[in-house]
Scaffold this motif. Structure first.
Motif, PDB file in Angstrom:
ATOM      1  N   GLU A 120      50.616   9.526 -32.010  1.00  0.00           N
ATOM      2  CA  GLU A 120      49.686  10.562 -32.487  1.00  0.00           C
ATOM      3  C   GLU A 120      50.270  11.385 -33.626  1.00  0.00           C
ATOM      4  N   THR A 121      51.582  11.500 -33.677  1.00  0.00           N
ATOM      5  CA  THR A 121      52.235  12.303 -34.710  1.00  0.00           C
ATOM      6  C   THR A 121      52.904  11.450 -35.782  1.00  0.00           C
ATOM      7  N   CYS A 122      52.761  10.141 -35.697  1.00  0.00           N
ATOM      8  CA  CYS A 122      53.519   9.243 -36.559  1.00  0.00           C
ATOM      9  C   CYS A 122      53.204   9.455 -38.040  1.00  0.00           C
ATOM     10  N   LEU A 123      51.942   9.492 -38.395  1.00  0.00           N
ATOM     11  CA  LEU A 123      51.591   9.599 -39.813  1.00  0.00           C
ATOM     12  C   LEU A 123      52.117  10.898 -40.415  1.00  0.00           C
ATOM     13  N   ASP A 124      51.998  11.994 -39.701  1.00  0.00           N
ATOM     14  CA  ASP A 124      52.515  13.267 -40.215  1.00  0.00           C
ATOM     15  C   ASP A 124      54.020  13.181 -40.457  1.00  0.00           C
ATOM     16  N   GLU A 136      45.475   7.735 -43.196  1.00  0.00           N
ATOM     17  CA  GLU A 136      44.631   8.296 -42.146  1.00  0.00           C
ATOM     18  C   GLU A 136      45.049   7.684 -40.815  1.00  0.00           C
ATOM     19  N   ALA A 137      44.976   8.469 -39.775  1.00  0.00           N
ATOM     20  CA  ALA A 137      45.292   7.998 -38.433  1.00  0.00           C
ATOM     21  C   ALA A 137      44.154   8.377 -37.494  1.00  0.00           C
ATOM     22  N   PHE A 138      43.806   7.469 -36.595  1.00  0.00           N
ATOM     23  CA  PHE A 138      42.705   7.708 -35.665  1.00  0.00           C
ATOM     24  C   PHE A 138      43.079   7.247 -34.259  1.00  0.00           C
ATOM     25  N   TYR A 139      42.578   7.991 -33.287  1.00  0.00           N
ATOM     26  CA  TYR A 139      42.619   7.532 -31.903  1.00  0.00           C
ATOM     27  C   TYR A 139      41.396   6.663 -31.687  1.00  0.00           C
ATOM     28  N   GLN A 140      41.597   5.409 -31.302  1.00  0.00           N
ATOM     29  CA  GLN A 140      40.494   4.454 -31.213  1.00  0.00           C
ATOM     30  C   GLN A 140      39.966   4.261 -29.798  1.00  0.00           C
ATOM     31  N   TYR A 152      45.370   3.109 -31.094  1.00  0.00           N
ATOM     32  CA  TYR A 152      45.472   3.960 -32.282  1.00  0.00           C
ATOM     33  C   TYR A 152      45.475   3.085 -33.533  1.00  0.00           C
ATOM     34  N   SER A 153      45.043   3.665 -34.641  1.00  0.00           N
ATOM     35  CA  SER A 153      45.158   2.990 -35.937  1.00  0.00           C
ATOM     36  C   SER A 153      45.811   3.942 -36.932  1.00  0.00           C
ATOM     37  N   ILE A 154      46.657   3.391 -37.786  1.00  0.00           N
ATOM     38  CA  ILE A 154      47.319   4.168 -38.835  1.00  0.00           C
ATOM     39  C   ILE A 154      47.185   3.389 -40.139  1.00  0.00           C
ATOM     40  N   ASP A 155      46.449   3.976 -41.088  1.00  0.00           N
ATOM     41  CA  ASP A 155      46.169   3.360 -42.381  1.00  0.00           C
ATOM     42  C   ASP A 155      46.995   4.093 -43.435  1.00  0.00           C
ATOM     43  N   THR A 156      47.878   3.399 -44.126  1.00  0.00           N
ATOM     44  CA  THR A 156      48.749   4.047 -45.114  1.00  0.00           C
ATOM     45  C   THR A 156      48.604   3.384 -46.481  1.00  0.00           C
ATOM     46  N   SER A 157      48.899   4.157 -47.527  1.00  0.00           N
ATOM     47  CA  SER A 157      48.827   3.615 -48.880  1.00  0.00           C
ATOM     48  C   SER A 157      49.775   4.365 -49.803  1.00  0.00           C
ATOM     49  N   TYR A 158      50.173   3.663 -50.872  1.00  0.00           N
ATOM     50  CA  TYR A 158      50.963   4.251 -51.958  1.00  0.00           C
ATOM     51  C   TYR A 158      50.111   4.136 -53.222  1.00  0.00           C
ATOM     52  N   PRO A 159      49.360   5.178 -53.558  1.00  0.00           N
ATOM     53  CA  PRO A 159      48.465   5.089 -54.719  1.00  0.00           C
ATOM     54  C   PRO A 159      49.171   4.690 -56.009  1.00  0.00           C
ATOM     55  N   GLU A 160      50.420   5.090 -56.174  1.00  0.00           N
ATOM     56  CA  GLU A 160      51.132   4.795 -57.419  1.00  0.00           C
ATOM     57  C   GLU A 160      51.335   3.305 -57.634  1.00  0.00           C
ATOM     58  N   VAL A 161      51.491   2.569 -56.540  1.00  0.00           N
ATOM     59  CA  VAL A 161      51.706   1.121 -56.671  1.00  0.00           C
ATOM     60  C   VAL A 161      50.511   0.315 -56.187  1.00  0.00           C
ATOM     61  N   GLY A 162      49.527   0.992 -55.619  1.00  0.00           N
ATOM     62  CA  GLY A 162      48.303   0.323 -55.190  1.00  0.00           C
ATOM     63  C   GLY A 162      48.424  -0.498 -53.919  1.00  0.00           C
ATOM     64  N   SER A 163      49.427  -0.253 -53.087  1.00  0.00           N
ATOM     65  CA  SER A 163      49.582  -1.012 -51.842  1.00  0.00           C
ATOM     66  C   SER A 163      48.957  -0.262 -50.670  1.00  0.00           C
ATOM     67  N   THR A 164      48.377  -1.008 -49.758  1.00  0.00           N
ATOM     68  CA  THR A 164      47.780  -0.431 -48.545  1.00  0.00           C
ATOM     69  C   THR A 164      48.204  -1.259 -47.342  1.00  0.00           C
ATOM     70  N   ASP A 165      48.415  -0.584 -46.241  1.00  0.00           N
ATOM     71  CA  ASP A 165      48.798  -1.249 -44.992  1.00  0.00           C
ATOM     72  C   ASP A 165      48.006  -0.645 -43.848  1.00  0.00           C
ATOM     73  N   ILE A 166      47.638  -1.485 -42.904  1.00  0.00           N
ATOM     74  CA  ILE A 166      46.949  -1.004 -41.714  1.00  0.00           C
ATOM     75  C   ILE A 166      47.719  -1.446 -40.477  1.00  0.00           C
ATOM     76  N   GLY A 167      47.907  -0.530 -39.560  1.00  0.00           N
ATOM     77  CA  GLY A 167      48.577  -0.847 -38.304  1.00  0.00           C
ATOM     78  C   GLY A 167      47.725  -0.447 -37.118  1.00  0.00           C
ATOM     79  N   GLY A 187      46.263  -4.310 -46.165  1.00  0.00           N
ATOM     80  CA  GLY A 187      44.820  -4.094 -46.168  1.00  0.00           C
ATOM     81  C   GLY A 187      44.443  -2.745 -45.601  1.00  0.00           C
ATOM     82  N   GLU A 188      43.173  -2.594 -45.289  1.00  0.00           N
ATOM     83  CA  GLU A 188      42.647  -1.337 -44.791  1.00  0.00           C
ATOM     84  C   GLU A 188      41.995  -1.539 -43.429  1.00  0.00           C
ATOM     85  N   LEU A 189      41.648  -0.411 -42.813  1.00  0.00           N
ATOM     86  CA  LEU A 189      41.095  -0.457 -41.458  1.00  0.00           C
ATOM     87  C   LEU A 189      39.825  -1.285 -41.383  1.00  0.00           C
ATOM     88  N   ASP A 190      39.025  -1.262 -42.439  1.00  0.00           N
ATOM     89  CA  ASP A 190      37.767  -2.024 -42.419  1.00  0.00           C
ATOM     90  C   ASP A 190      38.007  -3.509 -42.186  1.00  0.00           C
TER      91      ASP A 190
END
Length: 209
Positions: A120-124, A136-140, A152-167, A187-190
């Protein structure tokens, strides 16, 4: 007619025999056989992971915590009583299951609660370590199986390099056994198989015992 002396000697001998027999210890009852050790909890198989474009491959079950620990739950599960198994595909998708058997049910409850709090606190915490990270992080929701599992889902990205990861992550418990299932890809949560992951989580907890 038997002489009195003979009668007395016979009676005395009989008494000594009875006394001697009384002093012989009874044969000890055989000790009960020790109860067989419970079978260790079972792991997911490759075919029980969420559907992927390429087949999953399951690695061996290994003792202890993973050498390359999860960024969210590192340092929480003890090495003693813990085993883990990694899974991978030919694409940028991977998964891991970790199972810890605690000494008591109360310890298992406490471990599950601590693992949930870490997710629950991982993304922060990740953002504090890396200010360039967004996400973004969500309780699913809860999966109703045994003592329950939480997703849980944790969606992360680095806008400067354009990479996205979903866990996707889950914590479940059955008695003294606690399992964590992790799934991740680019990728993304979708595009994540959330319902398939919940089914995998249900199976993972059901297989523990």
């Amino acid at each position: 007619m038997r002489p009195l002396r003979t009668t007395l000697l016979t009676a005395a001998a009989a008494g000594l025999a009875v006394t001697a027999l009384a002093q012989v210890p009874a044969a000890a009852a055989p000790a009960p056989a020790p109860a067989p050790a419970p079978a260790p909890p079972k792991f997911l198989s490759a075919g029980q992971l969420p559907a992927s474009l390429t087949p999953w491959t399951a690695g061996p079950v290994r003792q202890g915590v993973p050498a390359e620990a999860s960024v969210c739950t590192a340092g929480i599960a003890p090495a003693a009583g813990t085993r883990h198994r990694d899974f991978r595909t030919e694409l940028d998708t991977g998964a891991r299951q970790t199972i810890t058997v605690a000494a008591t049910t109360d310890r298992a409850k406490a471990l599950a609660a601590e693992l949930r709090s870490a997710l629950e606190t991982c993304l922060d915490r990740l953002k504090e370590q890396d200010p360039g990270l967004e996400g973004e992080a969500f309780y699913q929701g809860r999966v109703a199986i045994e003592e329950g599992a939480h997703v849980y889902s944790i969606d992360t990205s680095y806008p400067e390099v354009g990479s996205t990861d979903i866990g996707l992550y889950s914590v479940g418990r059955d008695g003294t056994a606690v399992t964590v299932v992790e799934w991740g890809q680019l990728g993304e949560l979708d595009g994540a198989p959330l319902e398939g992951f919940k089914k995998t989580t249900r199976t993972a907890v059901a297989k523990l015992y």
